[in-house]
Enzyme design. Sequence first.
Site, short mmCIF file in Angstrom:
data_model
loop_
_atom_site.label_atom_id
_atom_site.label_comp_id
_atom_site.label_asym_id
_atom_site.label_seq_id
_atom_site.Cartn_x
_atom_site.Cartn_y
_atom_site.Cartn_z
N SER A 240 0.85 -1.19 0.00
CA SER A 240 0.00 0.00 0.00
C SER A 240 0.88 1.23 0.00
O SER A 240 2.05 1.18 0.42
CB SER A 240 -0.89 0.00 1.25
OG SER A 240 -1.48 1.26 1.47
N TYR B 126 -3.02 -0.62 10.27
CA TYR B 126 -3.03 -0.99 8.86
C TYR B 126 -1.72 -0.59 8.19
O TYR B 126 -1.09 -1.39 7.48
CB TYR B 126 -4.21 -0.32 8.15
CG TYR B 126 -4.27 -0.58 6.67
CD1 TYR B 126 -4.83 -1.76 6.17
CD2 TYR B 126 -3.77 0.35 5.76
CE1 TYR B 126 -4.89 -2.00 4.81
CE2 TYR B 126 -3.83 0.11 4.39
CZ TYR B 126 -4.39 -1.06 3.92
OH TYR B 126 -4.44 -1.30 2.57
#
Length: 266
Positions: A135, A148
């Site tokens: 990500s 996350y």
Amino acid sequence: MSTPDQTVAVVTGAARGFGREIARRLVARGHRVLITDLDADAVAAAADELGATAVTADARVPGDHARVATAAAELGPVGVWVNNAGVLRAGQSWEQPEEDIALQVDVNLLGVVHGSRTAVRVMRKRGGHLLNIASMSAHGPVPGLAVYAATKAAVLSFSTSLQGELDLARLPIRVHALCPDAADTALVRDEQESPDTALLFSQRGLLTPAAVADAATRLLDGRRIVRTLPAHRAGAMRIAGALPRLGLPVLARLRAQGERRRTAGT
């Protein structure tokens, strides 16, 4: 490396989103594709649409990865493995439920580790490509998504370290890590009501799953290890990570910008 029509491609978490679009492109390239997901009905429906093979599997369970590898090997030699399964839970880290923290670590990080270990075992003789979906948050801090972001930073570090190990062992496997910015997927939309997702909406528009899948398949064509999408956003994230005293105030301003877009439904 084997040609597509000779090899099997495995894509985890492929009932929807990035995984489904990546699988679609691999089918179009001539791979025999096996897709997995925890949602049995959804992965079966996706496989029917794509012309792929479906296996219900939990990325958190090492034995499920081994079972997937066995099923894939029955279709032919495995030449591509994509660890795509992931989850996101927004919220301040000290307030998040313990089960949400454990879920993100188990799926996003340990799922990639377990999947990568299995992929190496199944591809070590013939070679192949291993793609891990990280990500943009792997490059720097993301207040509101600290857990996350930590899992995705670990995925990036694991992927580059794994390539070094494979090189030292002279195993013909190429590792890739794709780091996309926020995209218009259920992963993001399901958390959009939370103000802590504001930073995800600070870009002009969310990426499309198709754009991310196109970038993923391009990575599989070469030897490049890391690609960030879009590239210009990575610089700001890396600066924020290297110089947090300067970078965090900038991210706070971006968060305010993203909050306006989040509440507008962008």
